[in-house]
Design a protein around this motif. Sequence first.
Motif, short mmCIF file in Angstrom:
data_model
loop_
_atom_site.label_atom_id
_atom_site.label_comp_id
_atom_site.label_asym_id
_atom_site.label_seq_id
_atom_site.Cartn_x
_atom_site.Cartn_y
_atom_site.Cartn_z
N LYS A 23 0.84 -1.19 0.00
CA LYS A 23 0.00 0.00 0.00
C LYS A 23 0.88 1.24 0.00
O LYS A 23 1.93 1.26 0.63
CB LYS A 23 -0.86 0.04 1.27
N THR A 24 0.45 2.27 -0.70
CA THR A 24 1.15 3.54 -0.67
C THR A 24 0.75 4.32 0.58
O THR A 24 -0.18 3.91 1.30
CB THR A 24 0.83 4.39 -1.92
N LYS A 25 1.41 5.43 0.84
CA LYS A 25 1.06 6.25 1.99
C LYS A 25 -0.36 6.80 1.88
O LYS A 25 -1.02 7.04 2.86
CB LYS A 25 2.05 7.41 2.13
N GLY A 26 -0.83 7.00 0.65
CA GLY A 26 -2.18 7.50 0.42
C GLY A 26 -3.25 6.43 0.53
O GLY A 26 -4.44 6.72 0.44
N GLY A 27 -2.86 5.16 0.69
CA GLY A 27 -3.81 4.07 0.86
C GLY A 27 -4.12 3.31 -0.41
O GLY A 27 -5.00 2.45 -0.42
N ILE A 28 -3.42 3.59 -1.49
CA ILE A 28 -3.66 2.88 -2.74
C ILE A 28 -2.99 1.52 -2.68
O ILE A 28 -1.81 1.42 -2.34
CB ILE A 28 -3.12 3.69 -3.94
N VAL A 29 -3.73 0.48 -3.00
CA VAL A 29 -3.19 -0.88 -2.98
C VAL A 29 -2.43 -1.11 -4.29
O VAL A 29 -2.95 -0.90 -5.38
CB VAL A 29 -4.32 -1.92 -2.82
N LEU A 30 -1.18 -1.56 -4.17
CA LEU A 30 -0.34 -1.81 -5.33
C LEU A 30 -0.49 -3.24 -5.82
O LEU A 30 -0.47 -4.17 -5.00
CB LEU A 30 1.12 -1.56 -5.00
N PRO A 31 -0.64 -3.45 -7.13
CA PRO A 31 -0.66 -4.82 -7.64
C PRO A 31 0.74 -5.44 -7.50
O PRO A 31 1.74 -4.74 -7.38
CB PRO A 31 -1.05 -4.66 -9.11
#
Length: 100
Positions: A23-31
């Motif tokens: 997950k990024t700091k902004g909360g986006i889940v990375l594939p």
Amino acid sequence: MASKRLIPLLDRVLVMRAEALTKTKGGIVLPEKAQSKVLEGTIVAVGPGARNAKTGQHVPLAVNVGEKVLLPEYGGTKVDLGDTKEYHLFREADILAKIE
């Protein structure tokens, strides 16, 4: 627990790789394909050291259990110890640096 079951020989070091960020700091889940390979790890077990060709004594390693190290992108031998963590065996010369 891993160090109790596996003791590296000579100048080999057992390293537990750090887990990749999912997950990024902004909360986006990375594939999985977008995650970068983690080049850091923690030393779990060390061997006694390489042998000196002239005297036959062990040359002590420059790294110790518990230290964080910088690893090469490729290399090492993957070791399955039955738990969910990722372990690799490296020679001491393959480790790039210590991280303090």
